[in-house]
Design an enzyme around this catalytic site. Structure first.
Site, mmCIF file in Angstrom:
data_model
loop_
_atom_site.group_PDB
_atom_site.id
_atom_site.type_symbol
_atom_site.label_atom_id
_atom_site.label_comp_id
_atom_site.label_asym_id
_atom_site.label_seq_id
_atom_site.Cartn_x
_atom_site.Cartn_y
_atom_site.Cartn_z
ATOM 1 N N ASP A 77 -41.607 -103.771 -59.814
ATOM 2 C CA ASP A 77 -40.515 -102.952 -60.319
ATOM 3 C C ASP A 77 -41.091 -101.585 -60.676
ATOM 4 O O ASP A 77 -42.228 -101.482 -61.122
ATOM 5 C CB ASP A 77 -39.900 -103.634 -61.543
ATOM 6 C CG ASP A 77 -38.515 -103.102 -61.839
ATOM 7 O OD1 ASP A 77 -38.079 -102.162 -61.147
ATOM 8 O OD2 ASP A 77 -37.877 -103.613 -62.764
ATOM 9 N N ASP A 137 -34.268 -111.988 -60.114
ATOM 10 C CA ASP A 137 -35.398 -112.173 -61.023
ATOM 11 C C ASP A 137 -34.831 -112.218 -62.424
ATOM 12 O O ASP A 137 -33.739 -111.711 -62.668
ATOM 13 C CB ASP A 137 -36.382 -110.993 -60.938
ATOM 14 C CG ASP A 137 -35.831 -109.774 -61.656
ATOM 15 O OD1 ASP A 137 -34.983 -109.081 -61.082
ATOM 16 O OD2 ASP A 137 -36.212 -109.529 -62.823
ATOM 17 N N CYS A 156 -36.147 -134.382 -62.020
ATOM 18 C CA CYS A 156 -36.885 -133.122 -61.854
ATOM 19 C C CYS A 156 -38.344 -133.438 -61.502
ATOM 20 O O CYS A 156 -38.968 -134.278 -62.142
ATOM 21 C CB CYS A 156 -36.819 -132.297 -63.137
ATOM 22 S SG CYS A 156 -37.820 -130.799 -63.057
ATOM 23 N N CYS A 166 -41.013 -131.654 -61.918
ATOM 24 C CA CYS A 166 -42.047 -130.881 -62.628
ATOM 25 C C CYS A 166 -42.888 -131.781 -63.535
ATOM 26 O O CYS A 166 -42.470 -132.883 -63.895
ATOM 27 C CB CYS A 166 -41.390 -129.754 -63.425
ATOM 28 S SG CYS A 166 -40.914 -130.226 -65.088
ATOM 29 N N CYS A 176 -41.296 -133.262 -66.763
ATOM 30 C CA CYS A 176 -40.317 -134.340 -66.598
ATOM 31 C C CYS A 176 -40.946 -135.615 -66.037
ATOM 32 O O CYS A 176 -40.488 -136.711 -66.337
ATOM 33 C CB CYS A 176 -39.189 -133.877 -65.685
ATOM 34 S SG CYS A 176 -38.224 -132.529 -66.406
ATOM 35 N N HIS A 196 -41.061 -126.321 -66.342
ATOM 36 C CA HIS A 196 -39.781 -126.980 -66.074
ATOM 37 C C HIS A 196 -38.699 -125.956 -65.731
ATOM 38 O O HIS A 196 -37.965 -126.116 -64.748
ATOM 39 C CB HIS A 196 -39.326 -127.827 -67.272
ATOM 40 C CG HIS A 196 -37.907 -128.244 -67.105
ATOM 41 N ND1 HIS A 196 -37.526 -129.260 -66.249
ATOM 42 C CD2 HIS A 196 -36.747 -127.714 -67.581
ATOM 43 C CE1 HIS A 196 -36.209 -129.344 -66.232
ATOM 44 N NE2 HIS A 196 -35.718 -128.423 -67.025
HETATM 45 ZN ZN LIG Z 1 -38.698 -130.653 -65.137
#
Ligand SMILES: [Zn+2]
Length: 399
Positions: free
Chosen positions: A90, A263, A301, A303, A306, A332
Site C-alpha cells: 500500500d 484486505d 475448520c 486450522c 480447531c 483461525h
Molecule cells: Zn479454526
C-alpha cells in the site's frame, strides 16, 4: 493480455487467477495484512498454511521503519521477511485519512510525520512508485488522496481530481519489469463522482484497479451503491480490489458486485481481542460460557486452533495472557477468511453463488439471534509502546 484470467462468472461475481512475479493469486482473494513486514505473531509458513496466496505490506510504514535502503540491501521484501509469495504494498494514501493529524498534502506530494520519531517523509507520486519497486513489491499501488466519511462534496471532488493527476504521474512511471501497477479510483460518496473517477482511472491502462476511500464508516447500502457505481465503469478484464474490508457478509456483498481482492486488519485485530470469526458470527472466547467448553472452536475448520485444542483451553490461554492464545486465534481467523474465499470461488464456478451468499447471510443472522454473534465484550488490545511514547490505536493501523 492482462494479468487476470477469469475462469468463471456467475452474475457479476467472478472467479479467476492473477499472475504475479512471485506466483498466482486465486480470486476472489483475501490478503492478510502484514503492515510491518509481518502478519502479527505468525511465521510466514503459518500464513501460507492458513491458505493465503498474497500478503499486503505498507510501504509508508516500512519506509519510516526500518527504511527502504536496508530492505533493498537485504534483497527485497520477500527475502527480508521470509515470504516467497506475492506481496502488494500500500502506498500510504490511506494514512492521509487515518493519520490526518500527522500528514499534509499539496499538489506535489504527501508529507507524513513519523509516529515513531517525529521525522518527516515527503513522498511524491513518482517516489511512491519507486519506493515500492525498491521494496520489490509484486503489486505497486498508486499514491491517492481518499476522503473520510462526512467530508464535504467539494473536498471529495478536489481530492478525487488530485488523485487523478497523481494517477497519471504514477502511470507514466510504470516499472514495466513484471511488477503490476494498480490505480485507485475515489469519488467520495457521490455516485456520479465515483463513476467519473472509475472511468478516468480505468482508462489509464493500469494492471488492476482498487476502489478506494470506502469502508470508512459509511452505511453498507452507501458502500454498495458507491462500489457498484465504480465497478460499472471499470474494464471487465482487469482485477478489482476493494481496500480494507473483512467481515463475511461485506466480502460476499462485494464479490456479488464483481470485486476480486480484499484486505483487512480485522482477522488479526479480532484475534488479539479474543474473538474468533465463524460462519455463525463472532465467538467471544472471553465469555464465561466457554470456560468448561471442551468442544473444538469450529468443528470442520482445518486450522491448528480447531484441530488440536478446545474452546476451554483457548479461553484459558487468553485469560492467562498467553501469546499462544493470540497466535492460535489469528491462525483461525485467517483460515476462516481464506476458507470463505475458497468456498466462494467454488460456488461461482458451480453457478450457485447467489444461493451460497444467501445461506451464509442466513447463518450469520441465526447466529446473531442466538446471542453468540458479534457482541464482543469490551477487551481492548493493550496500547502499543515505542520507546517511552504511547501510540494511540488510531495511529497504529497495523493489523
Ligand atoms: Zn479454526
Amino acid at each position: 493480455m492482462t494479468a487476470l484470467t477469469v475462469d468463471a462468472r456467475d452474475g457479476c461475481a467472478r472467479s479467476g487467477r492473477l499472475r504475479t512475479a512471485h506466483g498466482e493469486v486465486r480470486t476472489p482473494a483475501f490478503m492478510p495484512v502484514g503492515t510491518h513486514a509481518t502478519v502479527k505473531s505468525l511465521d510466514p509458513a503459518e500464513v501460507r498454511a492458513s491458505g493465503a496466496d498474497i500478503l499486503l505490506c505498507n510501504a509508508y510504514h516500512l519506509a519510516l521503519r526500518p527504511g527502504v535502503d536496508l530492505i533493498e540491501r537485504a534483497g527485497g521484501l520477500h527475502v527480508f521477511m521470509g515470504w516467497d509469495g506475492p506481496i502488494l504494498t500500500d502506498s500510504g494514501g490511506f494514512q492521509l485519512v487515518s493519520l490526518r493529524r500527522v500528514t499534509s498534502v499539496d499538489e506535489e506530494a504527501a508529507t507524513f510525520v513519523s509516529p515513531y520519531d517525529g521525522s518527516r517523509l515527503r513522498v511524491t507520486p513518482e517516489e511512491a512508485v519507486s519506493l515500492q519497486a525498491r521494496l520489490d513489491a509484486d503489486i505497486v499501488m498508486c499514491l491517492d488522496q481518499p476522503v473520510g466519511w462526512g467530508s464535504s462534496a467539494a473536498a471529495a471532488v478536489a481530492a478525487t481530481e488530485r488523485t487523478h493527476r497523481w494517477a497519471a504521474r504514477c502511470r507514466a512511471l510504470h516499472p514495466g519489469d513484471g511488477r503490476l501497477l494498480f490505480g485507485i479510483c475515489q469519488g467520495g460518496f457521490d455516485a456520479r463522482t465515483r463513476s467519473e473517477s472509475a472511468a478516468l482511472i480505468g482508462g489509464l491502462g493500469f494492471d488492476g484497479i482498487a476502489v478506494g476511500g470506502l469502508s470508512v464508516g459509511e452505511p453498507l447500502d452507501v458502500m454498495e451503491a458507491m462500489t457498484a457505481a465504480s465497478l460499472a465503469e471499470l474494464p471487465g478484464d482487469i482485477v478489482r480490489y476493494f481496500m480494507g474490508l473483512g467481515t463475511d457478509s461485506e466480502l460476499l456483498a462485494m464479490v456479488d458486485l464483481g470485486v476480486d481482492m480484499f484486505d483487512c486488519v480485522a482477522p488479526t485485530r479480532l484475534a488479539r481481542s479474543g474473538s474468533a470469526m465463524t460462519r455463525d458470527g463472532r465467538l467471544a472466547l472471553r465469555r464465561a460460557m466457554y470456560r468448561d467448553d471442551l468442544r473444538p472452536l469450529v468443528d470442520d475448520c482445518p486450522c491448528p486452533a480447531c484441530t488440536r485444542f478446545s474452546r476451554a483451553y483457548l479461553r484459558h490461554l487468553l485469560a492467562a495472557g498467553e501469546i499462544l492464545g493470540h497466535r492460535l486465534l489469528t491462525l483461525h481467523n485467517l483460515t476462516h477468511l481464506t476458507t470463505l474465499m475458497a468456498a466462494t470461488r467454488e460456488a461461482i464456478t458451480a453457478g450457485r453463488f447467489a444461493a451460497f451468499r444467501a445461506e451464509a447471510d442466513a447463518r450469520l443472522l441465526a447466529g446473531r439471534a442466538s446471542g453468540d454473534g458479534p457482541d464482543d465484550p469490551p477487551f481492548p488490545a493493550p496500547p502499543q509502546r515505542v520507546g517511552a511514547r504511547r501510540i494511540p490505536a488510531t495511529l497504529d493501523p497495523s493489523g
